[in-house]
Design a protein around this motif. Sequence first.
Motif, short mmCIF file in Angstrom:
data_model
loop_
_atom_site.label_atom_id
_atom_site.label_comp_id
_atom_site.label_asym_id
_atom_site.label_seq_id
_atom_site.Cartn_x
_atom_site.Cartn_y
_atom_site.Cartn_z
N ARG A 1 -15.12 23.65 -49.85
CA ARG A 1 -15.17 24.15 -48.47
C ARG A 1 -14.92 23.03 -47.47
O ARG A 1 -14.23 23.22 -46.46
N LEU A 2 -15.46 21.86 -47.76
CA LEU A 2 -15.28 20.74 -46.84
C LEU A 2 -13.84 20.23 -46.85
O LEU A 2 -13.35 19.71 -45.85
N ALA A 3 -13.15 20.40 -47.99
CA ALA A 3 -11.74 20.02 -48.04
C ALA A 3 -10.92 20.90 -47.10
O ALA A 3 -9.95 20.43 -46.49
N GLU A 4 -11.29 22.17 -46.97
CA GLU A 4 -10.61 23.06 -46.03
C GLU A 4 -10.82 22.58 -44.59
O GLU A 4 -9.91 22.62 -43.76
N LEU A 5 -12.04 22.13 -44.31
CA LEU A 5 -12.34 21.61 -42.98
C LEU A 5 -11.50 20.37 -42.68
O LEU A 5 -10.92 20.24 -41.60
N GLU A 6 -11.42 19.45 -43.65
CA GLU A 6 -10.61 18.25 -43.46
C GLU A 6 -9.14 18.59 -43.27
O GLU A 6 -8.44 17.96 -42.47
N ALA A 7 -8.65 19.58 -44.02
CA ALA A 7 -7.25 19.98 -43.89
C ALA A 7 -6.96 20.50 -42.49
O ALA A 7 -5.90 20.21 -41.91
N SER A 8 -7.90 21.25 -41.92
CA SER A 8 -7.73 21.76 -40.56
C SER A 8 -7.68 20.61 -39.56
O SER A 8 -6.87 20.61 -38.63
N LEU A 9 -8.51 19.60 -39.75
CA LEU A 9 -8.52 18.44 -38.86
C LEU A 9 -7.26 17.60 -39.02
O LEU A 9 -6.69 17.09 -38.04
N ASN A 10 -6.77 17.46 -40.26
CA ASN A 10 -5.57 16.68 -40.50
C ASN A 10 -4.33 17.31 -39.88
O ASN A 10 -3.34 16.61 -39.58
N ALA A 11 -4.37 18.64 -39.68
CA ALA A 11 -3.25 19.31 -39.03
C ALA A 11 -3.21 19.01 -37.53
O ALA A 11 -2.17 19.15 -36.89
N VAL A 12 -4.37 18.60 -36.98
CA VAL A 12 -4.46 18.30 -35.55
C VAL A 12 -4.26 16.81 -35.27
O VAL A 12 -3.52 16.43 -34.37
N ILE A 13 -4.92 15.97 -36.06
CA ILE A 13 -4.81 14.51 -35.90
C ILE A 13 -3.93 13.98 -37.03
O ILE A 13 -4.35 13.90 -38.18
N ARG A 14 -2.71 13.64 -36.70
CA ARG A 14 -1.73 13.27 -37.71
C ARG A 14 -1.94 11.84 -38.22
O ARG A 14 -2.16 10.91 -37.44
N GLY A 15 -1.85 11.67 -39.54
CA GLY A 15 -1.83 10.35 -40.14
C GLY A 15 -3.12 9.58 -40.08
O GLY A 15 -3.11 8.35 -40.22
N LYS A 16 -4.24 10.25 -39.88
CA LYS A 16 -5.54 9.56 -39.77
C LYS A 16 -6.57 10.18 -40.72
O LYS A 16 -7.69 10.51 -40.34
N ALA A 17 -6.18 10.35 -41.99
CA ALA A 17 -7.05 11.01 -42.97
C ALA A 17 -8.36 10.26 -43.16
O ALA A 17 -9.42 10.89 -43.32
N ASP A 18 -8.32 8.92 -43.16
CA ASP A 18 -9.55 8.16 -43.39
C ASP A 18 -10.51 8.30 -42.21
O ASP A 18 -11.72 8.44 -42.41
N VAL A 19 -9.98 8.29 -40.98
CA VAL A 19 -10.83 8.48 -39.80
C VAL A 19 -11.47 9.87 -39.83
O VAL A 19 -12.65 10.03 -39.52
N ILE A 20 -10.69 10.86 -40.22
CA ILE A 20 -11.22 12.23 -40.30
C ILE A 20 -12.30 12.33 -41.36
O ILE A 20 -13.34 12.95 -41.15
#
Length: 319
Positions: A13-32
């Motif tokens: 479930r948390l991976a879905e949340l991270e995926a939604s955030l990664n679609a908004v903030i590009r290229g910052k997976a570690d910050v997310i």
Amino acid sequence: MHGPEAAVSAATRLAELEASLNAVIRGKADVIRMSVVCLLSRGHLLIEDVPGVGKTTLAQALARTVSCGFQRLQCTADMLPGDILGVTIYNARTGEFEFKPGPIFTSFLLADEINRATPKTQSALLEAMNERQISIDGHTYPMAEPFLVIATQNPVEHHGTYPLPESQLDRFLMRLRIGYPDRASEREILRQSPGVNGPAPQAILTPEELLSAQLAAERVSVDESLVSYMLSIVEATRSHESLLLGVSPRGAQALYRAVQALALLEGRDYVLPDDIKRLAVPVFAHRVVLNQRVSLSNRSTETAERLLAEILNRVEVPL
């Protein structure tokens, strides 16, 4: 459901949340990922960076991925504590005093440019952040559950700002810097239509699901050898010759909760030494105070991070 199965279920479930955030903030997976760690740890997040890199966008997106109440404060020098907490006013019709709650009575509070508020106004957040309640006119009011303060500030421009004192900084579980995007990510940003900030984040979790995930994080196992490892790092900050003030017990608790959350995000019900090494700098760097000789440098943030990295290299990792 407990144990490894619960950890894997929560991580999905948390991976879905991270995926939604990664679609908004590009290229910052570690910050997310670090932001979600803070959310799971029941902590508060300070995002510190130059203007225009997405501090406010990240804060808003993080709040909107959970279907909870959200309020945004644009901090200014003329803001008063009552503008955050609320005020008690006299109702002439009923003949009684009534409390009108302020924007802090929400699940996610974004305090944009927090260092533009005066120290008196900044301190209005202290009790809520630490005790999860506020006291006004002899009455105590509990905060919502979940409750998260996300604050942003610009570390470069100091005109008309009031630096956060150590007591306020210590209330934030983590301090993050976003940094400039890579070339490919910035190309995508440039291709967006004028006036459009990209896709809106989707609400992924309900408040109940978030609280359940927070409880699951608290059940993640931390071996005694890893507790000793964390304490050795904390003690090393307190005795380091370049540090006037080391990590507080609150800071040690923050790291403990954060590593549990990171393990859960990665689908584990146990903590690894690498979790501690990965989180020690973002959790500790804003809590230590450099001594006068070292703090003469204009880049005190980077200096603190470098010193913590040196401490991590020196402290023996348990096998």
